[in-house]
Design a protein around this motif. Structure first.
Motif, PDB file in Angstrom:
ATOM      1  N   GLY A   1      68.508  40.574  44.400  1.00  0.00           N
ATOM      2  CA  GLY A   1      68.486  41.718  42.957  1.00  0.00           C
ATOM      3  C   GLY A   1      67.638  41.520  42.014  1.00  0.00           C
ATOM      4  N   GLN A   2      66.709  40.457  42.434  1.00  0.00           N
ATOM      5  CA  GLN A   2      66.096  40.746  41.415  1.00  0.00           C
ATOM      6  C   GLN A   2      64.549  39.768  41.625  1.00  0.00           C
ATOM      7  OE1 GLN A   2      67.120  37.695  38.288  1.00  0.00           O
ATOM      8  NE2 GLN A   2      65.783  36.393  38.096  1.00  0.00           N
ATOM      9  N   VAL A   3      63.138  40.414  40.953  1.00  0.00           N
ATOM     10  CA  VAL A   3      61.431  39.777  41.097  1.00  0.00           C
ATOM     11  C   VAL A   3      61.339  39.533  39.556  1.00  0.00           C
ATOM     12  CG1 VAL A   3      60.828  41.773  41.523  1.00  0.00           C
ATOM     13  CG2 VAL A   3      60.154  40.030  43.185  1.00  0.00           C
ATOM     14  N   ALA A   4      60.651  38.250  39.509  1.00  0.00           N
ATOM     15  CA  ALA A   4      59.031  37.367  38.986  1.00  0.00           C
ATOM     16  C   ALA A   4      58.279  37.867  38.741  1.00  0.00           C
ATOM     17  CB  ALA A   4      59.925  36.307  38.619  1.00  0.00           C
ATOM     18  N   LEU A   5      57.595  38.206  38.551  1.00  0.00           N
ATOM     19  CA  LEU A   5      55.857  38.657  38.152  1.00  0.00           C
ATOM     20  C   LEU A   5      55.464  38.052  37.263  1.00  0.00           C
ATOM     21  CD1 LEU A   5      55.004  42.253  38.826  1.00  0.00           C
ATOM     22  CD2 LEU A   5      55.729  40.609  40.335  1.00  0.00           C
ATOM     23  N   TYR A   6      54.196  36.879  37.658  1.00  0.00           N
ATOM     24  CA  TYR A   6      53.540  36.369  36.443  1.00  0.00           C
ATOM     25  C   TYR A   6      52.311  36.790  36.478  1.00  0.00           C
ATOM     26  CZ  TYR A   6      57.192  32.590  37.299  1.00  0.00           C
ATOM     27  OH  TYR A   6      57.851  32.117  37.112  1.00  0.00           O
ATOM     28  N   VAL A   7      52.259  37.379  35.261  1.00  0.00           N
ATOM     29  CA  VAL A   7      50.593  37.839  35.032  1.00  0.00           C
ATOM     30  C   VAL A   7      50.056  36.506  33.640  1.00  0.00           C
ATOM     31  CG1 VAL A   7      49.953  39.879  33.691  1.00  0.00           C
ATOM     32  CG2 VAL A   7      52.046  40.109  34.663  1.00  0.00           C
ATOM     33  N   GLU A   8      48.942  36.327  34.519  1.00  0.00           N
ATOM     34  CA  GLU A   8      48.361  34.932  33.677  1.00  0.00           C
ATOM     35  C   GLU A   8      46.355  35.813  33.300  1.00  0.00           C
ATOM     36  OE1 GLU A   8      46.673  30.217  34.550  1.00  0.00           O
ATOM     37  OE2 GLU A   8      46.864  31.890  36.276  1.00  0.00           O
ATOM     38  N   ALA A   9      46.799  35.115  31.960  1.00  0.00           N
ATOM     39  CA  ALA A   9      45.491  35.341  31.097  1.00  0.00           C
ATOM     40  C   ALA A   9      44.464  34.515  32.326  1.00  0.00           C
ATOM     41  CB  ALA A   9      45.079  35.309  30.310  1.00  0.00           C
ATOM     42  N   GLU A  10      43.388  34.919  32.077  1.00  0.00           N
ATOM     43  CA  GLU A  10      41.798  34.284  32.133  1.00  0.00           C
ATOM     44  C   GLU A  10      41.332  33.410  30.949  1.00  0.00           C
ATOM     45  OE1 GLU A  10      39.400  37.152  34.609  1.00  0.00           O
ATOM     46  OE2 GLU A  10      40.595  36.544  36.346  1.00  0.00           O
ATOM     47  N   THR A  11      40.423  32.582  31.382  1.00  0.00           N
ATOM     48  CA  THR A  11      40.226  31.686  30.340  1.00  0.00           C
ATOM     49  C   THR A  11      39.251  32.732  29.395  1.00  0.00           C
ATOM     50  OG1 THR A  11      39.008  30.278  31.532  1.00  0.00           O
ATOM     51  CG2 THR A  11      38.189  30.356  29.871  1.00  0.00           C
ATOM     52  N   VAL A  12      39.716  32.623  27.885  1.00  0.00           N
ATOM     53  CA  VAL A  12      39.227  33.353  27.138  1.00  0.00           C
ATOM     54  C   VAL A  12      37.868  33.054  26.835  1.00  0.00           C
ATOM     55  CG1 VAL A  12      39.512  34.553  24.842  1.00  0.00           C
ATOM     56  CG2 VAL A  12      41.575  33.624  25.717  1.00  0.00           C
ATOM     57  N   THR A  13      36.836  33.953  26.764  1.00  0.00           N
ATOM     58  CA  THR A  13      35.633  33.516  26.278  1.00  0.00           C
ATOM     59  C   THR A  13      35.123  34.324  24.883  1.00  0.00           C
ATOM     60  OG1 THR A  13      34.860  35.975  27.167  1.00  0.00           O
ATOM     61  CG2 THR A  13      34.175  34.160  28.116  1.00  0.00           C
ATOM     62  N   SER A  14      36.429  35.443  24.107  1.00  0.00           N
ATOM     63  CA  SER A  14      35.622  35.700  22.932  1.00  0.00           C
ATOM     64  C   SER A  14      36.976  36.144  22.138  1.00  0.00           C
ATOM     65  CB  SER A  14      34.741  36.622  22.931  1.00  0.00           C
ATOM     66  OG  SER A  14      34.470  37.158  21.306  1.00  0.00           O
ATOM     67  N   THR A  15      36.992  35.815  21.201  1.00  0.00           N
ATOM     68  CA  THR A  15      38.474  35.822  20.352  1.00  0.00           C
ATOM     69  C   THR A  15      38.251  37.437  19.698  1.00  0.00           C
ATOM     70  OG1 THR A  15      37.559  35.131  18.081  1.00  0.00           O
ATOM     71  CG2 THR A  15      39.392  34.302  19.853  1.00  0.00           C
ATOM     72  N   LEU A  16      37.301  37.842  20.110  1.00  0.00           N
ATOM     73  CA  LEU A  16      37.323  39.429  19.251  1.00  0.00           C
ATOM     74  C   LEU A  16      36.585  40.666  20.579  1.00  0.00           C
ATOM     75  CD1 LEU A  16      34.415  38.392  16.669  1.00  0.00           C
ATOM     76  CD2 LEU A  16      36.450  39.023  16.155  1.00  0.00           C
ATOM     77  N   GLN A  17      36.710  40.177  21.639  1.00  0.00           N
ATOM     78  CA  GLN A  17      36.400  41.152  23.054  1.00  0.00           C
ATOM     79  C   GLN A  17      37.961  41.857  23.573  1.00  0.00           C
ATOM     80  OE1 GLN A  17      35.239  38.627  26.853  1.00  0.00           O
ATOM     81  NE2 GLN A  17      34.849  40.612  27.548  1.00  0.00           N
ATOM     82  N   LYS A  18      37.829  43.050  23.088  1.00  0.00           N
ATOM     83  CA  LYS A  18      39.310  43.864  23.615  1.00  0.00           C
ATOM     84  C   LYS A  18      39.042  43.453  24.522  1.00  0.00           C
ATOM     85  CE  LYS A  18      41.917  47.885  21.955  1.00  0.00           C
ATOM     86  NZ  LYS A  18      41.794  48.664  21.435  1.00  0.00           N
ATOM     87  N   GLU A  19      40.319  43.479  25.369  1.00  0.00           N
ATOM     88  CA  GLU A  19      40.724  43.686  27.061  1.00  0.00           C
ATOM     89  C   GLU A  19      41.710  43.471  27.123  1.00  0.00           C
ATOM     90  OE1 GLU A  19      38.600  43.658  28.963  1.00  0.00           O
ATOM     91  OE2 GLU A  19      37.112  42.262  28.184  1.00  0.00           O
ATOM     92  N   GLU A  20      42.454  44.069  27.825  1.00  0.00           N
ATOM     93  CA  GLU A  20      43.755  45.267  28.536  1.00  0.00           C
ATOM     94  C   GLU A  20      44.085  44.868  29.248  1.00  0.00           C
ATOM     95  OE1 GLU A  20      45.230  48.368  27.528  1.00  0.00           O
ATOM     96  OE2 GLU A  20      44.793  49.014  29.165  1.00  0.00           O
ATOM     97  N   ALA A  21      45.444  44.683  29.732  1.00  0.00           N
ATOM     98  CA  ALA A  21      46.448  43.205  31.270  1.00  0.00           C
ATOM     99  C   ALA A  21      47.907  45.260  31.864  1.00  0.00           C
ATOM    100  CB  ALA A  21      46.399  42.264  31.236  1.00  0.00           C
ATOM    101  N   ARG A  22      46.749  45.594  32.219  1.00  0.00           N
ATOM    102  CA  ARG A  22      47.830  47.200  32.442  1.00  0.00           C
ATOM    103  C   ARG A  22      48.180  47.063  33.264  1.00  0.00           C
ATOM    104  NH1 ARG A  22      49.531  52.871  32.536  1.00  0.00           N
ATOM    105  NH2 ARG A  22      51.304  53.255  30.332  1.00  0.00           N
ATOM    106  N   PHE A  23      49.550  47.861  34.289  1.00  0.00           N
ATOM    107  CA  PHE A  23      50.092  48.185  35.410  1.00  0.00           C
ATOM    108  C   PHE A  23      50.862  48.475  35.131  1.00  0.00           C
ATOM    109  CE2 PHE A  23      51.691  43.629  34.898  1.00  0.00           C
ATOM    110  CZ  PHE A  23      53.337  43.515  35.052  1.00  0.00           C
TER     111      PHE A  23
END
Length: 288
Positions: free
Chosen positions: A127-149
């Protein structure tokens, strides 16, 4: 899978096991359908647990850092389900895995060679599923990225989960009557072209529409003149769809903006089922 991805996947799974009790203490369950958050609040090694109990919703993770563990359930019934997700066009800096038995399976990566519009699907377990969303290596703290689904879950029987071709079987008479009442769209028409799209793993049927019984997305069919209405409906490629001449009735639902056929009996067969249901009073709604 790439060697570095394998190493990072292993590290992620070890972190998840080691911190699982901690997640349960600091992250409360939620019944919301959507989640919006930022990785800047959890650090590059943190894993945040999210619990969602909706048939559909979305995840918006800004500045991905560390990982998310997203547990999906279809309401509170504990029913088994099939689920699918579609990533946004701007999805960046993260990969998605689905939890299996003692290991994680890659579900989405921008480098997996698959078309970005391909639906990524999975089955529930207990009755359930677990998804793992793993960030990739951060290259810049100022770079605005978004993981949306976006995700959508469809309840099924436990037996259906074991039958990969269950979605391909013809509908029973009882299912036809139920689908007429609850489907997102019910259309009558003929198939003019059939295209097996192997890239998106779906068969695409161009239907010349003769009658619209129901259409929850009116803009799809009402954007062309009445004398030449047509639309493209989808079916899983694994069903090896074939069509013949004559008219059909298409019962279907919208899954992540895709019009998916649930079944398509010939018009003559549907009329027999409809006529008998009206005579016996077994119809569940007005069969106009």
């Amino acid at each position: 899978m790439f060697p570095m991805a394998c190493l990072r996947l292993g590290n992620l799974f070890l972190r998840v096991i080691a911190l699982n009790v901690f997640f349960m203490c600091v992250c409360g369950a939620t019944d919301e359908c959507d989640w919006i958050g930022s990785g800047l609040t959890q650090g590059e090694r943190g894993v945040q647990a999210i619990y969602l109990r909706c048939a559909q919703g979305s995840i918006e993770w800004k500045y991905p850092r560390g990982a998310l563990r997203v547990v999906l359930r279809h309401g509170t019934s504990g029913r088994e389900f099939r689920g699918c997700l579609r990533v946004s066009d701007t999805f960046n800096d993260a990969q998605i895995y689905v939890e299996g038995h003692r290991k994680l399976h890659l579900l989405f990566s921008k480098r997996d060679g698959k078309h970005p519009e391909l639906l990524r699907c999975f089955n529930s377990h207990h009755g359930q599923v677990a998804l793992y969303v793993e960030a990739e290596t951060v290259t810049s703290t100022l770079q605005k990225e978004e993981a949306r689904f976006s995700y959508e879950l469809q309840p099924v029987t436990a037996a259906a989960l074991l039958d990969d071709l269950d979605v391909c079987r013809p509908c029973s008479k009882e299912e036809m009557l139920r689908f007429f009442c609850v489907s997102d769209f019910v259309l009558q028409g003929t198939v003019s072209t059939l295209n097996h799209n192997r890239v998106l793993q779906r068969s695409e049927l161009t239907v010349q529409v003769k009658r619209i019984y129901r259409d929850s997305h009116e803009s799809v069919l009402n954007s062309v003149p009445d004398d030449r209405k047509e639309t493209v409906l989808h079916r899983s490629l694994k069903c090896d769809t074939k069509v013949g001449p004559g008219e059909y009735v298409f019962f279907g639902k919208w899954t992540l903006e895709s019009p998916v056929i649930q079944c398509a009996p010939r018009l003559s067969d549907w009329r027999k089922v409809r006529r008998k249901a009206i005579m016996e009073g077994t119809n569940q709604c007005h069969l106009d």
